[in-house]
Design a protein around this motif. Sequence first.
Motif, PDB file in Angstrom:
ATOM      1  N   HIS A 125       0.852  -1.113  -0.066  1.00  0.00           N
ATOM      2  CA  HIS A 125      -0.191  -0.022  -0.099  1.00  0.00           C
ATOM      3  C   HIS A 125       0.951   1.102  -0.050  1.00  0.00           C
ATOM      4  N   ARG A 126       0.330   2.200  -0.763  1.00  0.00           N
ATOM      5  CA  ARG A 126       0.919   3.539  -0.483  1.00  0.00           C
ATOM      6  C   ARG A 126      -0.238   4.364  -0.045  1.00  0.00           C
ATOM      7  N   ARG A 127       0.039   5.392   1.059  1.00  0.00           N
ATOM      8  CA  ARG A 127      -1.028   6.248   1.509  1.00  0.00           C
ATOM      9  C   ARG A 127      -0.780   7.621   1.667  1.00  0.00           C
ATOM     10  N   SER A 128      -1.649   8.613   1.497  1.00  0.00           N
ATOM     11  CA  SER A 128      -1.251  10.049   1.740  1.00  0.00           C
ATOM     12  C   SER A 128      -1.751  10.091   3.188  1.00  0.00           C
ATOM     13  N   PHE A 129      -0.801   9.552   4.215  1.00  0.00           N
ATOM     14  CA  PHE A 129      -1.087   9.733   5.767  1.00  0.00           C
ATOM     15  C   PHE A 129      -0.832  11.158   6.117  1.00  0.00           C
ATOM     16  N   THR A 130      -1.858  11.586   6.844  1.00  0.00           N
ATOM     17  CA  THR A 130      -1.928  13.169   7.185  1.00  0.00           C
ATOM     18  C   THR A 130      -2.087  13.347   8.652  1.00  0.00           C
ATOM     19  N   TYR A 131      -1.382  14.156   9.202  1.00  0.00           N
ATOM     20  CA  TYR A 131      -1.273  14.307  10.743  1.00  0.00           C
ATOM     21  C   TYR A 131      -2.570  15.059  11.047  1.00  0.00           C
TER      22      TYR A 131
ATOM     23  N   GLY B 152      -5.276  16.461   2.385  1.00  0.00           N
ATOM     24  CA  GLY B 152      -4.589  15.467   2.858  1.00  0.00           C
ATOM     25  C   GLY B 152      -2.925  15.897   2.772  1.00  0.00           C
ATOM     26  N   ASN B 153      -1.991  14.712   2.853  1.00  0.00           N
ATOM     27  CA  ASN B 153      -0.629  15.153   2.564  1.00  0.00           C
ATOM     28  C   ASN B 153      -0.391  14.754   1.198  1.00  0.00           C
ATOM     29  N   GLU B 154       0.280  15.611   0.263  1.00  0.00           N
ATOM     30  CA  GLU B 154       0.483  15.192  -1.064  1.00  0.00           C
ATOM     31  C   GLU B 154       1.775  14.075  -1.305  1.00  0.00           C
ATOM     32  N   GLU B 155       2.335  13.758  -0.204  1.00  0.00           N
ATOM     33  CA  GLU B 155       3.668  12.760  -0.221  1.00  0.00           C
ATOM     34  C   GLU B 155       3.145  11.497   0.269  1.00  0.00           C
ATOM     35  N   PRO B 156       2.739  10.598  -0.685  1.00  0.00           N
ATOM     36  CA  PRO B 156       2.320   9.366  -0.190  1.00  0.00           C
ATOM     37  C   PRO B 156       3.606   8.589   0.379  1.00  0.00           C
TER      38      PRO B 156
ATOM     39  N   ASP C 176      -3.597   2.065  -3.402  1.00  0.00           N
ATOM     40  CA  ASP C 176      -2.900   3.370  -3.205  1.00  0.00           C
ATOM     41  C   ASP C 176      -3.730   4.670  -3.099  1.00  0.00           C
ATOM     42  N   THR C 177      -3.486   5.559  -2.395  1.00  0.00           N
ATOM     43  CA  THR C 177      -4.090   6.883  -2.364  1.00  0.00           C
ATOM     44  C   THR C 177      -3.125   7.921  -2.296  1.00  0.00           C
ATOM     45  N   GLU C 178      -3.232   8.898  -3.291  1.00  0.00           N
ATOM     46  CA  GLU C 178      -2.131  10.022  -3.266  1.00  0.00           C
ATOM     47  C   GLU C 178      -3.231  11.481  -3.543  1.00  0.00           C
ATOM     48  N   ALA C 179      -3.098  12.251  -2.595  1.00  0.00           N
ATOM     49  CA  ALA C 179      -3.888  13.465  -2.636  1.00  0.00           C
ATOM     50  C   ALA C 179      -3.253  14.650  -3.519  1.00  0.00           C
ATOM     51  N   ASP C 180      -4.046  15.155  -4.305  1.00  0.00           N
ATOM     52  CA  ASP C 180      -3.795  16.489  -5.037  1.00  0.00           C
ATOM     53  C   ASP C 180      -4.473  17.525  -4.231  1.00  0.00           C
ATOM     54  N   VAL C 181      -3.790  18.427  -3.586  1.00  0.00           N
ATOM     55  CA  VAL C 181      -4.560  19.379  -2.691  1.00  0.00           C
ATOM     56  C   VAL C 181      -4.257  20.768  -3.366  1.00  0.00           C
TER      57      VAL C 181
ATOM     58  N   VAL D  79       3.482  18.337   8.444  1.00  0.00           N
ATOM     59  CA  VAL D  79       4.054  17.373   9.399  1.00  0.00           C
ATOM     60  C   VAL D  79       4.246  16.043   8.605  1.00  0.00           C
ATOM     61  N   GLY D  80       5.552  15.555   8.741  1.00  0.00           N
ATOM     62  CA  GLY D  80       5.902  14.295   7.999  1.00  0.00           C
ATOM     63  C   GLY D  80       5.721  13.102   8.838  1.00  0.00           C
ATOM     64  N   VAL D  81       5.560  11.786   8.553  1.00  0.00           N
ATOM     65  CA  VAL D  81       5.426  10.840   9.359  1.00  0.00           C
ATOM     66  C   VAL D  81       6.331  10.517  10.441  1.00  0.00           C
ATOM     67  N   GLU D  82       7.625  10.825  10.430  1.00  0.00           N
ATOM     68  CA  GLU D  82       8.493  10.571  11.513  1.00  0.00           C
ATOM     69  C   GLU D  82       7.995  11.492  12.616  1.00  0.00           C
ATOM     70  N   GLU D  83       7.811  12.717  12.329  1.00  0.00           N
ATOM     71  CA  GLU D  83       7.225  13.854  13.343  1.00  0.00           C
ATOM     72  C   GLU D  83       6.014  13.282  14.068  1.00  0.00           C
ATOM     73  N   GLY D  84       5.098  12.934  13.021  1.00  0.00           N
ATOM     74  CA  GLY D  84       3.774  12.596  13.608  1.00  0.00           C
ATOM     75  C   GLY D  84       3.659  11.142  14.169  1.00  0.00           C
TER      76      GLY D  84
END
Length: 336
Positions: free
Chosen positions: A214-220, A263-267, A299-304, A317-322
Amino acid sequence: MKVLVTGTAGFIGSHVARVLLARGDEVVGFDNLSDYYDVGLKQARLARFRDHAGYTHVQADLADRAAVEETFARHRPDRVVHLAAQAGVRYAAQNPHVYVSSNVTGTLHVLEGCRHHQVEHLVFASTSSVYGANRAMPFNEHQPTEHPLTLYAATKKANEMMAHSYAHLYGLPCTGLRFFTVYGPWGRPDMALFLFTKAILAGEPVRVFNHGHHRRSFTYVDDIVEGVVRVLDRVPAADPEWSGTAPDPGSSGVAPYRIYNIGNEEPVELLRYIEVLEQCLGRRAVMEMLPLQAGDVPDTEADVSALVADVGYRPSVGVEEGIASFVRWYREYYGV
């Protein structure tokens, strides 16, 4: 403003309520405290702001028409943030009726309340799941969404269409937000990060579907809340000069209505997501690789870009920080 926020005991709703209160708005919270997951967690979220002088709580079900009508009549909100819903893609297989009761009937009652009490703007939650069978990446609001793969997604697509009809018929400004995989402190126990953390700390296997591809636009969650509040402050309008024959799916033209991805544009690859969690917990995960589940999209990838252009929204906020922030909260809340 006085803002009615539905779902204030929920993950995103509780964060939104706190931010609105902090900036000086009055908040009327509406939540039924359903037992879909731990009610104690919901009550703990509410406890963070329930005693605030600007907060009023209504415990009722959106499917209860009389309760919703009374709430609008008594409190007369200026604007509404409608986040309450029966969430969870897979739960619908066991309890389909609750999705229609909460997400469709409940939303109808909210729309009727807004219509009859001159609400200035309704912001409502949709989902990236409405993109369904679409595989064109990144997802953007101009793409068709007529092929949902789950009942949950179908109810959210119905919400979008219902809101557009009320925007057109009654001039009710409506903005829908398609959320992309939200995570962070005070999250839902049925979501991946929560489940993974609990399993790793217990030394139990982590169930990894689609073999981790999976690839996801994980968003904090803080990035999501900032976008919600910015959108609340921007009331959409119909285009008086619109004369086309095919309204754009994201902006209508014939009604004060707008749909945005948020959402976050970086999946992020799911395996990378798990790797960061392992680093934050200081433990390795035992992964049970499983096939793709029915209704899941790979997969999901957001165009915001539309939200960036209109309200200056930019997730930071990136996944490392989140994930590190979530782990700190989880350890403190559960004492582990």
